[in-house]
Design a protein around this motif. Structure first.
Motif, PDB file in Angstrom:
ATOM      1  N   PHE A  30      34.982  28.088  23.881  1.00 36.36           N
ATOM      2  CA  PHE A  30      33.742  27.719  23.214  1.00 36.36           C
ATOM      3  C   PHE A  30      33.967  26.760  22.046  1.00 36.36           C
ATOM      4  N   LEU A  31      35.185  26.674  21.543  1.00 36.91           N
ATOM      5  CA  LEU A  31      35.468  25.917  20.328  1.00 36.91           C
ATOM      6  C   LEU A  31      36.306  24.684  20.622  1.00 36.91           C
ATOM      7  N   ASP A  32      36.226  23.700  19.729  1.00 36.14           N
ATOM      8  CA  ASP A  32      37.053  22.512  19.854  1.00 36.14           C
ATOM      9  C   ASP A  32      38.358  22.707  19.075  1.00 36.14           C
ATOM     10  N   GLU A  33      39.232  21.739  19.158  1.00 34.97           N
ATOM     11  CA  GLU A  33      40.550  21.867  18.533  1.00 34.97           C
ATOM     12  C   GLU A  33      40.501  21.815  17.011  1.00 34.97           C
ATOM     13  N   ASN A  55      34.584  27.895  11.216  1.00 38.22           N
ATOM     14  CA  ASN A  55      34.062  26.593  10.824  1.00 38.22           C
ATOM     15  C   ASN A  55      34.357  25.626  11.956  1.00 38.22           C
ATOM     16  N   SER A  56      33.325  25.271  12.678  1.00 39.42           N
ATOM     17  CA  SER A  56      33.442  24.340  13.782  1.00 39.42           C
ATOM     18  C   SER A  56      32.890  22.994  13.327  1.00 39.42           C
ATOM     19  N   SER A  57      33.122  21.977  14.119  1.00 40.18           N
ATOM     20  CA  SER A  57      32.584  20.669  13.764  1.00 40.18           C
ATOM     21  C   SER A  57      31.066  20.643  13.878  1.00 40.18           C
ATOM     22  N   ARG A  58      30.502  21.500  14.720  1.00 41.53           N
ATOM     23  CA  ARG A  58      29.056  21.543  14.923  1.00 41.53           C
ATOM     24  C   ARG A  58      28.364  22.547  14.014  1.00 41.53           C
ATOM     25  N   ARG A  59      28.858  23.759  13.936  1.00 41.63           N
ATOM     26  CA  ARG A  59      28.180  24.839  13.222  1.00 41.63           C
ATOM     27  C   ARG A  59      29.189  25.778  12.592  1.00 41.63           C
ATOM     28  N   HIS A  60      28.661  26.739  11.846  1.00 47.66           N
ATOM     29  CA  HIS A  60      29.459  27.799  11.243  1.00 47.66           C
ATOM     30  C   HIS A  60      28.988  29.133  11.813  1.00 47.66           C
ATOM     31  N   ARG A  91      22.182  27.250  24.425  1.00 47.12           N
ATOM     32  CA  ARG A  91      21.091  26.509  23.781  1.00 47.12           C
ATOM     33  C   ARG A  91      21.348  25.005  23.835  1.00 47.12           C
ATOM     34  N   ARG A  92      22.587  24.612  23.581  1.00 50.34           N
ATOM     35  CA  ARG A  92      22.914  23.179  23.652  1.00 50.34           C
ATOM     36  C   ARG A  92      22.803  22.678  25.088  1.00 50.34           C
ATOM     37  N   ALA A  93      23.176  23.487  26.050  1.00 51.38           N
ATOM     38  CA  ALA A  93      23.089  23.074  27.459  1.00 51.38           C
ATOM     39  C   ALA A  93      21.638  22.942  27.912  1.00 51.38           C
ATOM     40  N   ASP A  94      20.770  23.812  27.406  1.00 48.51           N
ATOM     41  CA  ASP A  94      19.360  23.753  27.788  1.00 48.51           C
ATOM     42  C   ASP A  94      18.661  22.527  27.224  1.00 48.51           C
ATOM     43  N   ARG A  95      19.095  22.052  26.091  1.00 48.31           N
ATOM     44  CA  ARG A  95      18.472  20.878  25.469  1.00 48.31           C
ATOM     45  C   ARG A  95      18.941  19.639  26.188  1.00 48.31           C
TER      46      ARG A  95
END
Length: 95
Positions: A30-33, A55-60, A91-95
């Motif tokens: 689910f997370l990036d590097e 702490n991800s690049s998109r959200r926390h 949610r991101r996939a649905d958008r």
């Protein structure tokens, strides 16, 4: 993925560390590097608390679990975080 451990009023044993790292590997899909994971383990009398912040690049993302066993607290907080990550991904996939 960077993983940081903090222990309050307890010590980080190799068994707990390997258990947590093994469970955290499930979150890598689910997370990036560039994500940072901070796991705080605390013990107060009979309460064992695990708190995780991502702490991800998109959200926390954050979660807390309190039980009578440190292993189950780590497992519960990881389940909560995984649920949040899965919900965010759908949610991101649905958008």
């Amino acid at each position: 993925m960077k993983v940081h451990f903090t222990c309050r009023r307890t010590s980080l044993t190799p068994a707990i560390r390997s258990f947590a790292e093994e469970k955290i590997e499930r979150l890598s899909r689910f997370l990036d590097e560039g994500s940072e994971i901070h796991l705080v383990l605390a013990v107060e009398k009979h309460r064992h608390q695990a708190e995780m912040m991502i702490n991800s690049s998109r959200r926390h993302f954050a979660g807390t679990a309190i039980t009578e066993d440190l292993y189950s607290a780590v497992g519960l907080v990881l389940e909560k975080i995984e649920k949040q990550l899965r919900r965010d991904k759908t949610r991101r996939a649905d958008r």
